[in-house]
Design a protein around this motif. Structure first.
Motif, short mmCIF file in Angstrom:
data_model
loop_
_atom_site.label_atom_id
_atom_site.label_comp_id
_atom_site.label_asym_id
_atom_site.label_seq_id
_atom_site.Cartn_x
_atom_site.Cartn_y
_atom_site.Cartn_z
N PHE A 24 0.83 -1.20 0.00
CA PHE A 24 0.00 0.00 0.00
C PHE A 24 0.87 1.24 0.00
O PHE A 24 1.77 1.37 0.81
CB PHE A 24 -0.92 0.01 1.22
CG PHE A 24 -1.91 -1.11 1.17
CD1 PHE A 24 -3.04 -1.00 0.37
CD2 PHE A 24 -1.71 -2.27 1.87
CE1 PHE A 24 -3.95 -2.05 0.31
CE2 PHE A 24 -2.61 -3.31 1.82
CZ PHE A 24 -3.73 -3.20 1.03
N GLN A 25 0.55 2.13 -0.91
CA GLN A 25 1.36 3.32 -1.02
C GLN A 25 0.87 4.36 -0.03
O GLN A 25 -0.32 4.46 0.24
CB GLN A 25 1.24 3.90 -2.41
CG GLN A 25 2.03 3.09 -3.39
CD GLN A 25 1.66 3.51 -4.79
OE1 GLN A 25 0.55 3.93 -5.06
NE2 GLN A 25 2.61 3.37 -5.67
N LYS A 26 1.80 5.12 0.46
CA LYS A 26 1.43 6.23 1.33
C LYS A 26 0.72 7.25 0.48
O LYS A 26 1.19 7.57 -0.61
CB LYS A 26 2.69 6.84 1.91
CG LYS A 26 2.99 6.36 3.30
CD LYS A 26 4.30 6.94 3.68
CE LYS A 26 4.32 7.56 5.02
NZ LYS A 26 5.58 8.21 5.25
N LYS A 27 -0.34 7.77 0.96
CA LYS A 27 -1.10 8.70 0.13
C LYS A 27 -0.73 10.15 0.47
O LYS A 27 -1.53 11.04 0.41
CB LYS A 27 -2.59 8.49 0.34
CG LYS A 27 -3.00 7.06 0.16
CD LYS A 27 -3.82 6.90 -1.07
CE LYS A 27 -4.22 5.51 -1.42
NZ LYS A 27 -3.47 4.41 -1.00
N THR A 28 0.51 10.31 0.91
CA THR A 28 0.86 11.65 1.36
C THR A 28 1.80 12.37 0.40
O THR A 28 1.86 13.57 0.41
CB THR A 28 1.53 11.57 2.73
OG1 THR A 28 2.51 10.56 2.65
CG2 THR A 28 0.55 11.29 3.82
N GLY A 29 2.54 11.63 -0.43
CA GLY A 29 3.53 12.24 -1.32
C GLY A 29 2.90 13.26 -2.23
O GLY A 29 1.70 13.23 -2.50
N LYS A 30 3.75 14.17 -2.72
CA LYS A 30 3.24 15.22 -3.60
C LYS A 30 2.67 14.58 -4.86
O LYS A 30 3.29 13.74 -5.48
CB LYS A 30 4.40 16.15 -3.95
CG LYS A 30 3.89 17.51 -4.32
CD LYS A 30 5.06 18.40 -4.63
CE LYS A 30 4.53 19.71 -5.12
NZ LYS A 30 5.54 20.53 -5.70
N GLY A 31 1.50 14.93 -5.20
CA GLY A 31 0.94 14.41 -6.44
C GLY A 31 0.29 13.05 -6.31
O GLY A 31 -0.24 12.50 -7.25
N ARG A 32 0.38 12.47 -5.11
CA ARG A 32 -0.21 11.15 -4.94
C ARG A 32 -1.74 11.23 -5.11
O ARG A 32 -2.35 10.41 -5.71
CB ARG A 32 0.10 10.60 -3.55
CG ARG A 32 1.50 10.05 -3.48
CD ARG A 32 1.44 8.54 -3.52
NE ARG A 32 2.74 8.00 -3.78
CZ ARG A 32 3.11 7.53 -4.96
NH1 ARG A 32 2.29 7.54 -5.98
NH2 ARG A 32 4.30 7.04 -5.15
N LEU A 33 -2.29 12.27 -4.50
CA LEU A 33 -3.75 12.38 -4.53
C LEU A 33 -4.17 13.11 -5.80
O LEU A 33 -4.70 14.21 -5.76
CB LEU A 33 -4.24 13.14 -3.30
CG LEU A 33 -3.72 12.61 -1.95
CD1 LEU A 33 -4.28 13.41 -0.81
CD2 LEU A 33 -4.09 11.15 -1.77
N ASP A 34 -3.90 12.50 -6.92
CA ASP A 34 -4.21 13.15 -8.19
C ASP A 34 -5.64 12.87 -8.60
O ASP A 34 -6.43 12.29 -7.83
CB ASP A 34 -3.22 12.70 -9.27
CG ASP A 34 -3.36 11.22 -9.54
OD1 ASP A 34 -4.12 10.57 -8.81
OD2 ASP A 34 -2.73 10.72 -10.47
#
Ligand SMILES: C[S@@+](CC[C@H](N)C(=O)[O-])C[C@H]1O[C@@H](n2cnc3c(N)ncnc32)[C@H](O)[C@@H]1O
Length: 822
Positions: free
Chosen positions: A3-13
């Motif tokens: 599961f990827q962390k949903k915090t990185g820049k651009g993750r929540l695209d």
């Protein structure tokens, strides 16, 4: 899954949000959706195996896209929450156990499609997974080979790595068609590429070594750290993690510039040297000459001062400078003739006695033959080199994955094509029996091949490569525009036949060298004749497409004097203005080009040069360069993608409040750069300039605020599942109320009951309806001690449970504190 962390820049695209909105478990769902849209393999599949399927978004897509009652089996190392209509189990796809389990589920069936989206869970809790991605792909291919039906499809994710080409080769052996592609939802920063292999050949016997990583990836050399790579892509610096090379322990290296000029391996000097010197302790004539040479400009001196900071273009300039210097020194360069080279190298030149005619003829013939074989050999070598370079560039990430597969398109180029013939205006000549038509390119190549192969070849290759890239890019763009135009024409009910588009004609015309005899004039008069003529003659006669006719029929054009001119005047003016080099066009073609030019410029500057003010999904064309269909809205349907940037919001606001009109947008596309003098400037330069000479449009506070609000509202919205649950609850409450009302009406009208009894019964009913089902207690288990990091039910816990960690507790308390303070 990892599961990827949903915090990185651009993750929540946008795909993340869309996935949330549509109830998919991961944004990866869109990758399969887009792949399926392009290749349409799920619609015709009845049995699908999804390898590495957790959390299951691909299986959700498969359920939706496949016919009802299809068999979908998914497997992953991680547990997958059940999905209705899908079988899933937990296993390692590299094991026999997994194979056996799949066999058990499939019984005697074969799979129509095998999907694989596996990525090793490196660095997470699943350290047992020691396979790297390429090996994982081979393992999944192994399963695909076992379970796929003949003609079946295998879709896999592959990372750009050293093994990439090997994998593609293996796929090519087992499948009829192999295409590598990157769906738009796959992040650009991600090295992943999806390969769609169609038409499984189902070989009866397959050597197991074929799918064994040890043998399959055996002969891979490390090509990354060559001198050429360092010069071609200087941005990629290789750290000396493995220590210094044997016998070379120097960090800083200086070399006299004369050595660079005289050396036969300039690339290695550029790659391994820090500085080129123009002076030395011992007096050197060549250095002094180089220092005084006019070509040794300040710029060149600055480049020589620190080679490690140079980029590709600076290296290129240095190589050019070297060539000039070599010429000045009388050293062999590509331009100097062969005998001179031979002399330079001290070869013996024999005095040849004059021969009699026949002998001379034979000699000439032999020479021609030799030249021919040499040329062919050179061409083959060149081709191989090109391929090898391409592979290297792919591995070094210099080529966008969309460019992969262009090679197959080039095969078509070699074949005789009516369209090419027509593009090169050769139809007329061929009809007249004239075959001596040469295009500039082959002529150039022939000239090049005539010249001796000198050590400057690398330098030239740099040039060639730039040009090749540029040409490929231009070609793709032309194809794309042609496609759009054709589509528009089709929408209008017109069909331009299979003849090339105007753009194609324009570009190809530049390349054609026509016969210089008297035929020029008459062929020009007639204009290029399409080989396959327009089926809809009426449209052509009128000279304008329906769309263009409508466009020019607008009132605003009535007062424009230029547009009322006769066609021929228009043509002359057009040529005068900025189409000096354009081919002479038939009457019918002039107007569409004017309108097309206007709209093209406007849309180009709006969508490309002014890239920022974009209303997503609105200005996008139906298909992008790589043939991916963009989110398209059918008539009357709302676009599925909203305004998501501040620039787009600003534009939308301006349009809505009437501050700007679409006409303004077109107007804005014209500025001081619109008609600048482009003569003699290389196209790549113009294109690059175009990208940066656009104005930055101001964004008002209101627009920024509006987009902020919009994003906040979107984030605050509950996910689809929750919204559905809330709606269900509301619906059930309404139903209960309705029932209650009916019952109390019946009771009120009951004749055998007293009023008191009626009131009591109704009160009882209401009391019953008000009663809530007892809340089921949930046992809270703290993830501590033996419960830390466990999956599934903790030992000794019965009934409903919830695992919490200490941070959650602290956060809850903090939230309560904050709420109290308010
Ligand atoms: C990108 S995720 C797959 C996402 C999935 N396609 C979806 O749509 O939800 C990659 C998955 O590969 C799985 N994986 C990695 N190595 C595996 C192996 N050896 N066997 C089975 N699954 C594996 C990981 O557990 C991870 O869940």
């Amino acid at each position: 899954m990892g599961f990827q962390k949903k915090t990185g820049k651009g993750r929540l695209d946008k795909y993340y949000r869309l996935a949330k909105e549509k109830g998919y478990r991961a944004r990866a769902a869109f990758k399969l959706l887009q792949l399926n849209k392009k290749y349409d393999f799920l619609g015709s599949s009845r049995v699908v195996i999804d390898l590495c399927a957790a959390p299951g978004s691909w299986m959700q897509v498969a359920v939706e896209a496949m016919p009802k009652g299809s068999l979908i089996v998914g497997v992953d190392l991680s547990p997958i929450k059940p999905i209705p209509g899908v079988i899933s189990f937990q296993s390692d796809i590299t094991t026999d156990k997994c194979r056996a389990e799949l066999r058990r589920h499939l019984k005697t069936w074969k799979a129509d499609t095998v999907l694989h989206d596996g990525a090793p869970n490196v660095g997470t809790a699943w350290i047992q997974d020691s396979f790297n991605q390429a090996e994982l792909v081979l393992q999944s291919l192994k399963l695909a080979v076992e379970f796929l039906v003949e003609g079946g499809t295998f879709v896999t994710k592959v990372f750009r790595s050293a093994q990439y080409n090997q994998l593609l080769w293996i796929f090519g052996q087992l499948f009829e068609k192999v295409e590598a592609t990157k769906p738009p939802s796959s992040r650009n920063v991600s090295a992943e590429i999806f390969v769609v292999c169609r038409g499984f050949k189902a070989p009866r016997h397959l050597d197991p070594r074929f799918l064994d990583p040890k043998t399959a990836f055996a002969d891979l050399k490390d090509t990354k750290n060559t001198d050429e790579a360092r010069v071609y892509k200087p941005e990629v610096k290789k750290r000396k993690r493995g220590g210094y090379e044997e016998g070379d322990y120097t960090l800083y290296r200086e070399v006299p510039a004369s050595e660079f000029v005289e050396s036969t391996d300039p690339i290695s000097i550029l790659a391994n040297t820090n500085r080129l010197l123009f002076s030395s302790l011992e007096p050197s004539l060549s250095l002094a000459a180089l220092d005084k040479m006019p070509a040794t400009t300040l710029e060149i001196r600055q480049y020589c001062a620190d080679l490690k900071v140079l980029g590709r273009s600076e290296f290129k300039k240095l190589l050019k400078w070297r060539m000039v210097a070599r010429e000045a020194f009388g050293l062999p360069t590509k331009k100097t003739s062969q005998p001179a080279t031979a002399q330079e190298e001290g070869e013996e030149i024999a005095e040849v006695e004059s021969m009699d005619d026949e002998l001379k003829l034979q000699e000439d013939l032999q020479a021609l033959k030799d030249k021919d074989t040499r040329q062919k050999k050179k061409e083959r070598k060149k081709e191989n080199l090109k391929k090898q370079k391409e592979i290297q560039r792919i591995q070094m990430h210099m080529i966008a994955p969309m460019e992969i597969g262009i090679e197959s398109a080039q095969v078509e180029k070699d074949m005789f094509q009516l369209r090419t013939l027509e593009k090169e205006k050769a139809a007329n000549q061929i009809a007249k029996g004239r075959m001596a038509i040469l295009s500039e390119r082959p002529k150039k190549e022939a000239l090049q091949d005539d010249e001796s192969e000198s050590e400057d070849e690398l330098n030239d290759r740099l040039e060639d490569e730039l040009d090749q890239h540029w040409n490929a890019y231009q070609e793709r763009r032309a194809n794309y525009e042609a496609k759009i135009k054709r589509r528009k024409q089709e929408e209008d009910g017109e069909w331009g036949g299979l003849s090339g588009t105007d753009e194609e004609k324009e570009s190809s015309d530049d390349d054609v060298v026509e016969e210089s005899d008297d035929s020029d004039s008459d062929s020009d008069d007639e204009g290029p004749k399409p080989l396959l003529t327009d089926l809809d003659g009426a449209g052509q006669d009128a000279g304008l497409s329906k769309r263009a006719t409508k466009f020019f029929d607008q009132d605003i054009f009535k007062d424009i004097p230029g547009l009322e001119q006769s066609d021929s005047e228009c043509q002359a003016e057009e040529e005068d203005e900025d189409m000096d080099d354009a081919p002479v066009l038939g009457k019918a073609e002039v107007k569409p080009i004017i309108s097309e030019k206007l709209t093209k410029r406007a849309s180009k500057r709006n969508s490309k040069e002014e890239a920022s003010p974009r209303v997503d999904g609105e200005e996008d064309e139906d298909e992008n360069e790589d043939g991916w269909e963009n989110e398209k809205k059918s008539a009357g349907e709302k676009p599925s993608i909203d305004i998501i940037t501040a620039e787009a919001m600003q534009l939308a606001m301006d349009l809505a409040t009437g501050k700007r009109t679409t006409h303004d947008l077109t107007d804005e596309a014209f500025d001081k750069y619109a008609f600048r003098d482009r003569d003699g400037l290389p196209e790549w330069f113009l294109d690059d300039e175009g990208k940066h000479s656009n104005k930055q449009k101001p964004i008002t506070k209101a627009a920024a605020q509006a987009i902020k609000e919009k994003t906040r509202a979107l984030n605050a919205r509950p996910i689809k599942k929750v919204r559905e649950a809330q709606a269900r609850k509301k619906f059930k409450t309404a139903q209960r109320l309705e029932k209650l009302k009916k019952k109390s009406d019946l009771l009120a009208n009951e004749e055998g009951m007293t009023e008191k009894e009626k009131a009591e019964s109704i009160a009882k009913l209401i009391g019953k309806a008000k009663k809530k089902a007892p809340k089921r207690s949930v046992k809270v288990v703290v993830a501590r001690g033996a419960n830390r990091g466990i999956q599934g039910r903790p030992k000794g816990v019965k009934g409903r449970y919830k695992i919490v960690d200490s941070r959650m507790k602290k956060e809850m308390r903090a939230l309560k504190r904050i709420a109290k303070r308010k």
